[in-house]
Design a protein around this motif. Structure first.
Motif, mmCIF file in Angstrom:
data_model
loop_
_atom_site.group_PDB
_atom_site.id
_atom_site.type_symbol
_atom_site.label_atom_id
_atom_site.label_comp_id
_atom_site.label_asym_id
_atom_site.label_seq_id
_atom_site.Cartn_x
_atom_site.Cartn_y
_atom_site.Cartn_z
ATOM 1 N N SER A 129 1.025 -1.063 0.271
ATOM 2 C CA SER A 129 0.362 0.287 0.027
ATOM 3 C C SER A 129 1.203 1.221 -0.172
ATOM 4 C CB SER A 129 -0.591 -0.113 1.262
ATOM 5 O OG SER A 129 -1.866 -0.812 0.956
ATOM 6 N N ASP A 164 -7.842 -5.508 -0.548
ATOM 7 C CA ASP A 164 -7.455 -6.270 0.811
ATOM 8 C C ASP A 164 -7.551 -4.975 2.162
ATOM 9 O OD1 ASP A 164 -5.449 -6.498 2.490
ATOM 10 O OD2 ASP A 164 -3.569 -5.693 2.095
ATOM 11 N N SER A 166 -5.714 -2.987 3.723
ATOM 12 C CA SER A 166 -5.318 -1.853 3.272
ATOM 13 C C SER A 166 -5.213 -0.206 4.042
ATOM 14 C CB SER A 166 -5.507 -1.762 2.087
ATOM 15 O OG SER A 166 -5.582 -0.578 1.337
ATOM 16 N N PRO A 167 -4.165 0.590 4.444
ATOM 17 C CA PRO A 167 -4.439 1.824 4.900
ATOM 18 C C PRO A 167 -5.457 2.885 3.896
ATOM 19 C CG PRO A 167 -2.216 1.124 4.566
ATOM 20 C CD PRO A 167 -2.774 0.135 4.140
ATOM 21 N N GLU A 208 -3.806 -3.836 -5.844
ATOM 22 C CA GLU A 208 -2.881 -4.401 -4.917
ATOM 23 C C GLU A 208 -3.425 -5.296 -4.451
ATOM 24 O OE1 GLU A 208 -2.490 -1.618 -1.274
ATOM 25 O OE2 GLU A 208 -1.945 -3.622 -0.535
HETATM 26 MG MG LIG Z 1 -1.736 -2.673 1.829
#
Ligand SMILES: [Mg+2]
Ligand SMILES: Nc1nc2c(ncn2[C@@H]2O[C@H](COP(=O)(O)OP(=O)(O)O)[C@@H](O)[C@H]2O)c(=O)[nH]1
Length: 329
Positions: free
Chosen positions: A57, A80, A83-84, A142
């Motif tokens: 990320s 994900d 994920s941030p 991602e």
């Molecule tokens: Mg991530």
């Protein structure tokens, strides 16, 4: 302007709405996707994969900054839940942006990685298509490098970027299975940590052994994503691979691979849905299961019987050429 026109004009809210339809498997999604499809095929899709915590990320975030600096519009699909970008799967149906929240040329979509009708890779592919139709020039996807769906997602990207981190020897072994051979570019992120050189050398060794050669020699980069170091070189590497694909038959091969994967995935999904519906409606499926459980019928004979019941006998009449009966323009 209806919603499809708005997506084509780059409207973020409309695109987000279509993506939600896609994720929820709604009929509206299909009619929108049919109309969007002729406008796809322009975006360059970069799959970013690797173990959780390797910095995917962060890398995607920095690469986005770099591609924006180069004047390109960017779409991000984060498959994900940790994920941030999203802060978790709960926010998966929202459009969330972090550092780039004020930049209209960046569109971020986080996807929950469970509960997709028809599979995660198909849904992701549709979301990528929506971004493509919006006019995003670079689409970064991602995904954690585990599971068949995730591998399928990066396999169908134009460029596959595999992220590793130093000091996890087993890690290389773990990502080796299935992922190493699809990497076009490799990244040793967290190069500030001990063992970066060793990890680099290990990957180099694996590449040297396993490459059958399609003209492209996979490249390895060292980055420190948090410090934005090595990102310019990595972005250049991505563009180099893009040019390589475009100069040869690489792009058309990737596009064809992707088309084939999409068609099979849809076919599997539709067939399975229809088969289930029909079997449940009228084939005495439960009784058949009971017979197998009681060892009175073997599963091979049973499945042959199911196919006959569905009108698919072992030697059916030859099929017409599909292209002869499909409407094309
Ligand atoms: Mg991530
Ligand atoms: N030391 C170090 N930490 C990093 C680097 N890049 C990312 N991180 C950190 O690694 C953690 C995981 O990063 P993240 O991007 O969420 O990884 P992901 O799970 O692969 O998406 C975060 O705390 C990042 O700040 C780096 O180059 N060096």
């Amino acid at each position: 302007m209806d919603i499809v026109d708005k997506v084509l004009a780059g409207d973020v809210r409309s695109a987000a709405r279509v993506m939600t339809w896609v994720e929820n498997g709604m009929a509206e999604a299909v009619s929108a996707l049919k109309r969007l499809f002729p406008h796809t095929g322009r975006g360059f899709v970069v799959g970013v994969t690797g173990p959780p915590g390797s910095g995917k990320s962060t890398l995607v975030d920095r690469l986005t900054g770099e591609f924006r600096r180069l004047g390109k519009t960017v779409g991000i699909v984060a498959v994900d839940p940790s994920s941030p970008f999203s802060g978790g799967a709960i926010l998966a149906d929202r459009v969330r942006m972090q550092r780039h929240s004020l930049d209209e040329e960046i569109f971020i979509r986080s996807m929950a990685n469970r509960g997709h009708l028809g599979g995660l890779s198909r849904t992701t592919n549709d979301v990528v298509d929506v971004m493509d139709a919006m006019g995003k020039e670079i689409i970064l996807v991602e995904t954690v490098g585990v599971g068949q769906d995730e591998i399928e997602i990066v396999r169908t990207a134009h460029t596959c970027l595999v992220v590793a981190v130093p000091g996890l020897g087993d890690d290389i072994q773990a990502i080796k299975a299935g992922i190493m051979e699809i990497g076009d570019l490799f990244v040793v992120n967290k190069a500030d940590r001990d063992g970066a050189e060793r990890t680099y050398a290990e990957i180099e060794g694996i590449i040297r052994q396993s490459r059958t050669g399609r003209g492209w020699r996979p490249r390895i980069f060292k980055t420190m994503a948090v410090k934005n170091e090595g990102i310019e070189e990595l972005a250049r590497g991505i563009q180099e691979h893009q040019r390589f694909l475009e100069a040869g038959s690489g792009t058309s091969r990737k596009v064809r691979d992707r088309s084939e994967a999409v068609l099979w995935a849809l076919l599997e999904e539709r067939l399975l849905t229809r088969v289930r519906e029909r079997i449940v409606a009228g084939c005495a499926f439960d009784e058949l299961v009971d017979l197998i459980a009681a060892r009175r019928v073997d599963p091979y004979t049973a499945v042959e019987q199911v196919l006959v019941c569905l009108g698919l006998p072992p030697e059916p009449a030859p099929l017409p050429r599909l292209t002869d009966i499909l409407p094309t323009d």
